[in-house]
Scaffold this motif. Structure first.
Motif, PDB file in Angstrom:
ATOM      1  N   HIS A  84      33.247  54.380  48.484  1.00 49.09           N
ATOM      2  CA  HIS A  84      34.020  53.627  47.634  1.00 49.09           C
ATOM      3  C   HIS A  84      35.267  54.037  47.764  1.00 49.09           C
ATOM      4  O   HIS A  84      35.951  54.282  46.631  1.00 49.09           O
ATOM      5  N   GLU A 126      47.481  44.905  45.503  1.00 48.74           N
ATOM      6  CA  GLU A 126      46.943  44.938  46.533  1.00 48.74           C
ATOM      7  C   GLU A 126      47.602  46.369  47.204  1.00 48.74           C
ATOM      8  O   GLU A 126      47.158  47.225  47.889  1.00 48.74           O
ATOM      9  N   LYS A 151      33.430  50.116  50.806  1.00 53.30           N
ATOM     10  CA  LYS A 151      32.787  49.160  50.019  1.00 53.30           C
ATOM     11  C   LYS A 151      33.695  48.349  49.010  1.00 53.30           C
ATOM     12  O   LYS A 151      34.704  49.031  48.535  1.00 53.30           O
ATOM     13  N   SER A 152      33.653  47.354  48.752  1.00 54.97           N
ATOM     14  CA  SER A 152      34.460  46.603  47.589  1.00 54.97           C
ATOM     15  C   SER A 152      33.591  47.036  46.532  1.00 54.97           C
ATOM     16  O   SER A 152      32.676  47.659  46.529  1.00 54.97           O
ATOM     17  N   GLY A 155      35.857  45.091  41.970  1.00 56.28           N
ATOM     18  CA  GLY A 155      36.656  43.953  41.643  1.00 56.28           C
ATOM     19  C   GLY A 155      35.940  42.860  40.505  1.00 56.28           C
ATOM     20  O   GLY A 155      36.377  42.893  39.667  1.00 56.28           O
ATOM     21  N   GLU A 161      37.477  41.011  44.193  1.00 56.72           N
ATOM     22  CA  GLU A 161      36.580  41.603  45.324  1.00 56.72           C
ATOM     23  C   GLU A 161      37.396  41.184  46.807  1.00 56.72           C
ATOM     24  O   GLU A 161      37.285  41.998  47.433  1.00 56.72           O
ATOM     25  N   MET A 164      40.139  43.343  47.316  1.00 56.34           N
ATOM     26  CA  MET A 164      39.652  45.005  47.826  1.00 56.34           C
ATOM     27  C   MET A 164      39.185  44.880  49.335  1.00 56.34           C
ATOM     28  O   MET A 164      39.645  45.824  50.001  1.00 56.34           O
ATOM     29  N   LEU A 165      38.642  43.683  49.689  1.00 54.80           N
ATOM     30  CA  LEU A 165      38.137  43.610  50.953  1.00 54.80           C
ATOM     31  C   LEU A 165      39.615  43.464  52.008  1.00 54.80           C
ATOM     32  O   LEU A 165      39.411  43.721  53.147  1.00 54.80           O
ATOM     33  N   PHE A 183      30.443  44.327  51.269  1.00 59.27           N
ATOM     34  CA  PHE A 183      30.987  43.493  49.998  1.00 59.27           C
ATOM     35  C   PHE A 183      29.938  43.864  49.327  1.00 59.27           C
ATOM     36  O   PHE A 183      28.876  43.688  49.210  1.00 59.27           O
TER      37      PHE A 183
END
Ligand SMILES: [Zn+2]
Length: 415
Positions: A84, A126, A151-152, A155, A161, A164-165, A183
């Motif tokens: 993470h 971001e 991983k996300s 969020g 979310e 993050m991705l 995800f």
């Protein structure tokens, strides 16, 4: 760099002749294939040849750069199939709370833990997330990780979310290390959905997943299926929705309880089920009939002071296992796979050979990369660790707390 010839390698470790090998299980895990006094030839990012020094035809390689590895070992880079490493801040305060005796669940119940990380992440741009994650990525590359899953999951709303991705996507584009994105919208139920958790599941299934699939932002879908997080039915619902969109499952299971997470993961054809501190006979039986990789994260059990997963029993029952760092701010603030190998030997009571295979070929399988990484195999990516001058490979997990890495090469380029 077009080609490089590494000569006089004391031990070339982790050889697999068969590029179609998927993973090693049970007794196979204790076999580590080695060539003493070896050479390795890298061309166009790939392992092109290797063998014994006495068989080398130097004229054939005369245009290459030469790297002399006298007294050193060469092994495949670690594959870290569970991290993470995109997050907004460390959680040292909780570290102190834990020392004072609060459990992971008590900290989560107080609005700390994952929810704490989520609040902070929602406020972070971001760009800032990208910068801090880049630093962590470089850090683990220098520590010998040559492929990683990220991983996300901090969020916990659609916008964050996706943010993050997108950060993970930028990391994929800008770094040479192969990355898989997962995800993990179902990491925890956010505060504002506390009394209507089914609405959050609906948000994941109807809003987040379709958008993520449409933008091709994830390779896998994860759920924290455990006591106090997501139930079996909720997990089943999310994973089957993800599968319809082409996202295979890779889930957190059985960390805190015998929660049925392993069973629901296998039922949904999960590529891996991860954590597994609470694993018994029934879970092992289910795993034995599957292609799902049991992935153990010993630094989390170490950091939280909970029981370690029964790795010995799993291997002795004929299962494969893989190892990963779980690099995250709450329960494993380190992505050092060298320490993971030491912990696996010391605390999981597995042999150095088993730990090496678990952190390379089996970990590559756990993120769908076994065709490209995880072993010294002709045609695979030239992602290797050149150690310092050490006696043999057992020294690496034995001498814990240090890593004895001289150089790391990822896809033919030195880090
Ligand atoms: Zn995790």
């Amino acid at each position: 760099m077009d080609s490089i010839l590494i000569i006089n390698i004391k031990q070339l470790v982790g050889i697999q002749e068969n590029i179609n090998l998927r993973y090693l299980k049970g007794k196979e895990m204790s076999v580590l294939n080695i060539i003493e006094n070896a050479f390795l030839y890298v061309e166009n990012e790939l392992i092109a040849d290797f063998g014994k020094m006495e068989d080398i035809n130097l004229e054939y390689y005369n245009s290459s750069k030469i790297e002399d590895a006298q007294g050193k070992l060469v092994l495949p880079t670690w594959c870290d199939s569970h991290t993470h490493l995109v997050f907004a801040g460390y959680r040292q305060n909780e570290f102190v709370d834990k020392i004072k005796g609060l459990t992971y669940e008590q900290i989560a119940a107080n609005g700390g833990g994952i929810l704490n990380s989520a609040q902070l992440l929602q406020k972070t741009t971001e760009d800032d997330l990208y910068q801090s994650a880049s630093r962590r990525l470089v850090e683990i590359m220098k520590l010998g990780t040559g492929a990683v899953e990220i991983k996300s999951g901090y969020g916990l709303d659609t916008v964050s979310e996706i943010k993050m991705l997108r950060v993970i996507k930028r990391l994929k584009e800008n770094f040479n290390i192969p990355i898989k994105a997962t995800f993990l919208g179902a990491h925890a139920v956010p505060q504002n959905f506390k009394n209507r958790r089914e609405d959050y599941i609906t948000e994941i299934v109807e809003k987040m997943l379709p958008q993520i699939a449409a933008e091709n932002l994830a390779d896998y879908c994860d759920v924290f299926c455990d006591r106090g997080f997501f139930t079996i039915d909720e997990t089943d619902k999310i994973l089957s929705a993800a599968a319809k969109l082409g996202l295979q499952a890779k889930i957190h299971a059985n960390e805190l309880d015998f929660s049925g997470g392993i069973q629901v993961g296998v039922k949904n054809n999960a590529l891996s089920v991860d954590h597994l501190e609470c694993t018994g006979k029934e879970e092992i039986e289910v795993l034995l009939k599957s292609q799902t990789m049991p992935t153990l994260l010993p630094s989390t059990a170490f950091f939280l002071g909970i029981d370690f997963p029964p790795a010995r029993l799993m291997i002795d029952s004929g299962l494969p296992i893989s190892l990963a760092s779980d690099y995250n701010p709450g329960s494993s603030p380190s992505g050092n796979m060298n320490f993971i190998l030491s912990l696996a030997c010391i605390k999981l009571k597995i042999l150095p050979e088993e730990a090496f295979n678990a952190a390379t070929i089996n970990a590559a399988y756990a993120m769908g990369m076994e065709k490209e990484s995880g072993s010294i195999t002709k045609g695979k990516q030239a992602s290797i660790i050149i150690t310092e001058k050490i006696e043999n490979y057992t020294y690496l997990p034995y001498a814990f707390g240090n890593h004895y890495i001289d150089k790391v090469m990822i896809r033919g380029e030195f880090v």
